[in-house]
Write an enzyme that holds these catalytic residues in place. Structure first.
Site, PDB file in Angstrom:
ATOM      1  N   ILE A   1       0.981  -1.075  -0.197  1.00 34.99           N
ATOM      2  CA  ILE A   1       0.123   0.053  -0.041  1.00 34.99           C
ATOM      3  C   ILE A   1       0.651   1.209  -0.040  1.00 34.99           C
ATOM      4  O   ILE A   1       0.466   2.385  -0.204  1.00 34.99           O
ATOM      5  CB  ILE A   1      -1.011  -0.160   1.087  1.00 34.99           C
ATOM      6  CG1 ILE A   1      -0.177  -0.025   2.689  1.00 34.99           C
ATOM      7  CG2 ILE A   1      -1.799  -1.184   1.143  1.00 34.99           C
ATOM      8  CD1 ILE A   1      -0.921   0.402   3.644  1.00 34.99           C
ATOM      9  N   ASP A   2       2.108   1.223   0.409  1.00 35.67           N
ATOM     10  CA  ASP A   2       3.084   2.321   0.539  1.00 35.67           C
ATOM     11  C   ASP A   2       3.459   3.105  -0.783  1.00 35.67           C
ATOM     12  O   ASP A   2       3.702   4.408  -0.745  1.00 35.67           O
ATOM     13  CB  ASP A   2       4.272   1.963   1.258  1.00 35.67           C
ATOM     14  CG  ASP A   2       4.090   1.206   2.549  1.00 35.67           C
ATOM     15  OD1 ASP A   2       2.999   1.487   3.161  1.00 35.67           O
ATOM     16  OD2 ASP A   2       4.967   0.457   3.064  1.00 35.67           O
TER      17      ASP A   2
ATOM     18  N   GLN B   1      -6.310   0.301   6.802  1.00 34.75           N
ATOM     19  CA  GLN B   1      -5.792   0.787   5.465  1.00 34.75           C
ATOM     20  C   GLN B   1      -5.193  -0.435   4.503  1.00 34.75           C
ATOM     21  O   GLN B   1      -5.251  -0.285   3.448  1.00 34.75           O
ATOM     22  CB  GLN B   1      -4.626   1.685   5.563  1.00 34.75           C
ATOM     23  CG  GLN B   1      -4.950   3.109   6.142  1.00 34.75           C
ATOM     24  CD  GLN B   1      -3.759   3.917   6.650  1.00 34.75           C
ATOM     25  OE1 GLN B   1      -3.466   4.534   5.934  1.00 34.75           O
ATOM     26  NE2 GLN B   1      -3.375   3.510   7.936  1.00 34.75           N
TER      27      GLN B   1
HETATM   28  O1  F6P Z   1       4.634  -1.843   4.238  1.00 37.33           O
HETATM   29  C1  F6P Z   1       3.245  -2.031   4.594  1.00 37.33           C
HETATM   30  C2  F6P Z   1       3.089  -1.224   5.792  1.00 37.33           C
HETATM   31  O2  F6P Z   1       1.503  -1.322   6.118  1.00 37.33           O
HETATM   32  C3  F6P Z   1       3.529   0.044   6.336  1.00 37.33           C
HETATM   33  O3  F6P Z   1       2.687   1.157   5.778  1.00 37.33           O
HETATM   34  C4  F6P Z   1       3.651  -0.211   7.597  1.00 37.33           C
HETATM   35  O4  F6P Z   1       4.753   0.842   8.337  1.00 37.33           O
HETATM   36  C5  F6P Z   1       3.911  -1.409   8.110  1.00 37.33           C
HETATM   37  O5  F6P Z   1       3.559  -2.333   6.729  1.00 37.33           O
HETATM   38  C6  F6P Z   1       3.415  -2.236   9.286  1.00 37.33           C
HETATM   39  O6  F6P Z   1       3.656  -3.351   9.318  1.00 37.33           O
HETATM   40  P1  F6P Z   1       3.058  -4.421  10.470  1.00 37.33           P
HETATM   41  O7  F6P Z   1       1.721  -4.948   9.870  1.00 37.33           O
HETATM   42  O8  F6P Z   1       4.107  -5.611  10.488  1.00 37.33           O
HETATM   43  O9  F6P Z   1       2.871  -3.621  11.596  1.00 37.33           O
END
Ligand code: F6P
Length: 326
Positions: A130-131, A258
């Site tokens: 999503i980034d 999100q």
């Molecule tokens: O890379 C996708 C993402 O949703 C980032 O936007 C966010 O910083 C990270 O993953 C969160 O990771 P996790 O689900 O491991 O907490």
């Protein structure tokens, strides 16, 4: 490595809406070309533990509309070690997998690059995050859906922000990038976006307050990119409480909301095109590339370029948020 007869497919890292549509497209295109497909569970972890299942065409039926990933996903520390990658290679050979298609973000492509450097394995990556922070592609699978989720949420927050005449800091994901915050701000008519890319020495919060966001309105919504550099929504609200107590600030962190939900049509189409292109890439003998889309065309992006962080948010969009919020 000789001719390809069987590919392995996996999803790794944070899930993203549209990953299932990509799995479907890769699988069906491989079958169309007479190849076999094996689904590897839980990303690189499943390659290490040997959780590998033969796919049939029905394995990917009725999934194009589903968020998440039917293959599950994980962040795998063991794959970062040479021993872990060796075990993965041995399992891959034992399963008669000739090439890999990996779907994920930055960490997934980094893992693929390390694997490809050590073993003679053709790998094609698909940008699934999503980034939207992979270089060489205009968009990544899941980004459009996440933007739409943000837009829906902020539209709702706008009602209460206006009624109570409050300042809202809405924190969105994005890892180290500000795409979701910046374009989310444009899509919702937010008064400002606070993003790491705009941290050029100016205090973004002070500028916002000094410019007087209350000139024409009694409420404001500020989209904040998660990032220690921006201070995050909590950090900014704390600063408002201490430095600008005349404002009544509230925080909403959208978090993992999100990452969920049914993919938008745009993400389904992107995932379908890129999934099919991944098989074309392997047929052409491409290896160690990510398939992306630029100006409407599919392109092959070497892993190192995809990971270069050279794609930048459009600076005119930073300006646009300011112009449109006067
Ligand atoms: O890379 C996708 C993402 O949703 C980032 O936007 C966010 O910083 C990270 O993953 C969160 O990771 P996790 O689900 O491991 O907490």
């Amino acid at each position: 490595m000789g001719t390809i007869k069987c590919i392995g497919i996996l999803t790794s890292g944070g899930d993203a809406p549209g990953m299932n549509a990509a799995i479907r497209a890769v699988t069906r295109t491989a079958f169309y070309n007479g190849w076999r497909v094996k689904g590897i569970m839980r990303g690189y972890k499943g390659l290490i533990t040997g959780e590998i299942n033969e796919f049939r065409s029905e394995s990917v039926s009725n999934i194009i509309q589903r968020g998440g990933t039917i293959l599950k996903t994980a962040r795998c520390a063991e794959f970062k070690t040479p021993e872990g990658r060796r075990a993965a290679y041995e399992n891959m050979r034992a399963a008669e997998i000739d090439a890999l298609v990996v779907i994920g973000g930055d960490g997934t492509i980094t893992g693929a690059r390390a694997f490809a450097e050590e073993f003679d394995v053709p790998i094609v990556g698909l940008p699934g995050t999503i980034d939207n922070d992979l270089s060489g592609t205009d968009s990544t699978i899941g980004y459009d859906t996440a933007l739409n989720t943000i837009t829906d949420a902020v539209d709702k927050l706008r009602d209460t922000a206006t009624s109570h005449e409050r300042l809202f800091f809405v924190e969105v994901m994005g890892h180290t990038a500000g795409y979701l915050a910046l374009n989310g701000a444009i899509a919702t008519g937010a008064e400002a976006a606070i993003i790491p890319e705009a941290e050029t020495g100016d205090d973004q919060l002070k500028t916002l307050i000094d410019n007087g966001f209350r000139k024409s309105k009694n409420s404001a919504i500020v989209l904040v990119a998660e990032n220690p550099v921006t201070g995050g929504a909590m950090g900014l609200a704390k600063r408002v409480e201490e430095e600008f107590p005349q404002y009544d600030a509230r925080v909403t962190i959208l978090g993992h909301l999100q990452r969920g939900g049914s993919p938008t049509a745009a993400d389904r189409i992107l995932a379908s095109r890129l999934g099919a292109a991944a098989i074309e890439a392997l047929k052409e003998g491409q290896r160690n590339v990510m398939v992306g889309v630029r100006n409407g065309e599919t392109v092959y992006v070497p892993f190192t370029q995809a990971l270069s962080h050279t794609k930048c948010v459009r600076s005119s969009n930073i300006e646009l948020v300011k112009i449109l919020s006067i």
